[in-house]
Design an enzyme around this catalytic site. Structure first.
Site, PDB file in Angstrom:
ATOM      1  N   SER A 145       7.388   1.213   0.661  1.00 23.23           N
ATOM      2  CA  SER A 145       6.836   0.484  -0.489  1.00 23.23           C
ATOM      3  C   SER A 145       5.811   1.357  -1.193  1.00 23.23           C
ATOM      4  CB  SER A 145       6.161  -0.812  -0.017  1.00 23.23           C
ATOM      5  OG  SER A 145       5.456  -1.444  -1.070  1.00 23.23           O
ATOM      6  N   TYR A 158      -0.237  -5.556   5.157  1.00 19.97           N
ATOM      7  CA  TYR A 158       1.079  -5.111   4.665  1.00 19.97           C
ATOM      8  C   TYR A 158       1.019  -3.629   4.286  1.00 19.97           C
ATOM      9  CZ  TYR A 158       5.295  -4.764   1.829  1.00 19.97           C
ATOM     10  OH  TYR A 158       6.510  -4.376   1.308  1.00 19.97           O
TER      11      TYR A 158
END
Length: 265
Positions: A145, A158
């Site tokens: 990501s 995250y």
């Protein structure tokens, strides 16, 4: 294009029941690849198997797998490796996030994100590494990501998991360079998938980035087009990766100037 490159290749995809994983599976089947699809919902996988085999005349095998369960990963990969003498591509796509301020994140969610996004990814990769090293070919694709490059407010855990994925991916790439095994990190920005129904319960983040949000098919096509090539990273959208470069060069300035925009979760 990879139309001929993927024909009759064996491609394993985790988190294949929806979102990017499903889109990648469909494109690979369209290009003639044989698939091994892994996810927690076997009923959905069975329907996907039926649809893909009917439309593209390829072989699709499905297994129920929760990647956070290391023993289950060992058992499932042991079974599928007995049925496939060669694994050409592993796509580590399974993952999830929870967007909350650091002091509000439940430890259950912290463990869950690390167990799926990091430990599960490593467990699946470790399961195919001996075969890929032995066959001296293959491709490992880790869906990371942009959050692994740019840490943002309310995604501390995250972001930490995706930083870990990128560290692991970069190390693995160097380890496997002499074995003709490619290792690619995929770093997308926000994507229009069910991911945000868990990560962003309030809908605030999705609303703030809706004009930038990526379609799963777009991301999947970029990934599939690079399969079995020596590609280091796929960064989507490209302009967002400029932010990660600026962040690396001028972190204090970036954090100060970008704080307001990055805090919209």
């Amino acid at each position: 294009m990879t139309t001929g490159r993927l024909k009759n290749k064996n491609i394993v995809i985790t988190g294949a029941s929806s979102g990017i994983g499903l889109s990648i599976a469909s494109l690979c089947a369209e290009r003639g690849a044989n698939l091994v699809l892994l996810a927690r919902r076997l009923d959905i996988l069975e329907q996907i198997k039926q649809d893909l085999e009917e439309h593209f005349s390829v072989n699709v095998q499905v297994y129920k797998l929760d990647v956070s369960n290391s023993e289950e990963v060992k058992a499932v990969f042991s079974k599928l490796l007995k049925e496939h003498s060669t694994i050409d591509v592993l796509v580590n796509n399974a993952g999830f996030g929870v967007f909350r301020a650091a002091h509000e994140v439940a430890m259950e969610d912290v463990k869950g994100m690390f167990d799926v996004n990091v430990v599960g990814l490593i467990a699946c990769t470790t399961s195919v590494l001996p075969l890929m090293r032995q066959q001296r070919k293959g491709h490992i694709i880790n869906i990371a990501s942009q959050a692994g490059k740019i840490a943002t407010p309310k995604s501390s855990v995250y972001s930490a998991t995706k930083h870990a994925v990128l560290g692991y991916t970069n190390s693995l790439r160097m380890e496997l360079s002499d074995f003709n095994v490619s290792v690619t990190a995929v770093n997308p920005g926000p994507i229009e998938t069910d991911f945000h129904s868990i990560a962003d319960e309030s809908g605030t983040y999705v609303k703030s980035v809706e004009r930038f949000i990526l379609k799963p098919d777009f991301v999947a096509r970029k990934v599939v087009d690079r399969m079995l090539t020596n590609t280091r990273e796929i960064n989507l959208p490209r302009w967002m990766n400029v932010g990660s470069i600026l962040f690396a060069l001028f972190p204090s300035l970036f954090e100060r100037v970008g704080k307001k925009a990055l805090n919209k979760k």
